[in-house]
Design an enzyme around this catalytic site. Structure first.
Site, short mmCIF file in Angstrom:
data_model
loop_
_atom_site.label_atom_id
_atom_site.label_comp_id
_atom_site.label_asym_id
_atom_site.label_seq_id
_atom_site.Cartn_x
_atom_site.Cartn_y
_atom_site.Cartn_z
CG ASP A 67 -53.42 -0.55 -74.07
OD1 ASP A 67 -53.35 0.59 -74.56
OD2 ASP A 67 -54.18 -0.83 -73.13
CG ASN A 136 -61.99 -5.43 -65.97
OD1 ASN A 136 -61.18 -4.50 -66.02
ND2 ASN A 136 -62.04 -6.37 -66.89
C1 GLP Z 1 -59.09 0.74 -71.98
C2 GLP Z 1 -57.56 0.85 -72.04
C3 GLP Z 1 -56.97 1.20 -70.71
C4 GLP Z 1 -57.81 2.28 -70.07
C5 GLP Z 1 -59.13 1.72 -69.70
C6 GLP Z 1 -60.09 2.73 -69.09
O1 GLP Z 1 -59.58 -0.49 -72.31
N1 GLP Z 1 -56.90 -0.29 -72.55
O2 GLP Z 1 -55.62 1.60 -70.89
O3 GLP Z 1 -57.17 2.75 -68.92
O4 GLP Z 1 -59.73 1.02 -70.76
O5 GLP Z 1 -60.67 3.53 -70.06
P1 GLP Z 1 -61.49 4.84 -69.73
O6 GLP Z 1 -60.49 5.86 -69.35
O7 GLP Z 1 -62.18 5.16 -71.02
O8 GLP Z 1 -62.43 4.51 -68.63
#
Ligand code: GLP
Length: 243
Positions: A67, A136
């Site tokens: 993404d 979430n």
């Molecule tokens: C982001 C990304 C995800 C990621 C998630 C968790 O928004 N789009 O791909 O897995 O949030 O992030 P973190 O690893 O910082 O908790």
């Protein structure tokens, strides 16, 4: 789903890197699906170490990221393009032409999504897709909704995701409200999936993920339908009832 509970973040990072290194050794032309966020940072560090110390070879590797924010300049230090260069690509011998991320600078996001999906299909498909999980339950930017989109698409971020990601920006108002993301169907087409979950703030979503249902309220729950998913968790993310 194969669940492996590691002692801490470092162990998750090492094991994650070993799983990816094994894939690279097995097939030096592997197609890796990559993720951003804080969770995989340690794993990328270990991969860089493996490249520098043991010559782990990325020269024939192709990558597709999950993404990207929309709109965002690639040069912005909050873009996922920047994140990937900063954490992995600039430190290993991957060819720039083999790196793919949805283009957050595209003037036509709908066309960009179609082109990204097509490039993925033409590549022969992702061998191993790395995923993190949002508090979430989102994967990529597939947010909890009544319906989940199958293909790569432009999506609105939920207030909880904007809040969670505000830590990377100067001001919450600077967080883009949209993103380009692989869809649930795109992710499910990967031959195998490596989901990393660490930290006590993920314990509630881990409980939901392993509650025995598939629901669009927890997009990651669809991974239960995939035949080859490995979930690496640290102890902090797993409450006693989930062991
Ligand atoms: C982001 C990304 C995800 C990621 C998630 C968790 O928004 N789009 O791909 O897995 O949030 O992030 P973190 O690893 O910082 O908790």
């Amino acid at each position: 789903m194969k669940r492996i509970i590691c002692k801490n973040y470092d162990e998750v990072s090492l094991l994650g890197a070993e799983i990816l290194a094994k894939q690279i050794h097995k097939n030096p032309q592997s197609i890796l699906g990559l993720a951003t966020g804080s969770t995989p940072v340690g794993m990328y560090k270990k991969l860089v170490e493996m490249h520098k110390k043991n010559g782990l070879d990325f020269s024939q590797i192709t990558t597709f990221n999950l993404d990207e924010y929309y709109p965002i300049k690639k040069s912005s230090d909050q873009s996922y393009d920047f994140f990937m260069r900063d954490n992995l690509f600039s430190h290993v011998n991957i060819k720039p032409e083999n790196i793919h991320l949805p283009n957050g600078e595209s003037a036509n996001p709908e066309e960009e999504c179609i082109a990204y999906e097509q490039m993925l299909a033409e590549s022969g498909g992702v061998d191993i897709q790395v995923l993190g999980i949002g508090v979430n339950g989102h994967i990529g930017f597939n947010e909890p909704e009544d319906e989940l989109k199958l293909a790569t698409h432009l999506t609105n971020l939920t207030p909880s995701t904007i809040e969670a990601n505000a830590r990377f920006f100067k001001n919450i108002k600077d967080v883009p409200t949209k993103a380009l993301t692989m869809g649930i169907g795109t992710i499910m087409k990967s031959k195998s999936i490596l989901l990393l979950i660490t930290g006590g703030n993920k314990a509630p979503v881990v409980k939901k993920l392993f509650s025995g249902v598939v629901t669009t309220d927890v997009p990651a729950s669809f991974l239960h339908l995939h035949p080859d998913v490995t979930v690496l968790l640290d102890e902090a993310a797993v409450t006693a009832e989930n062991r």
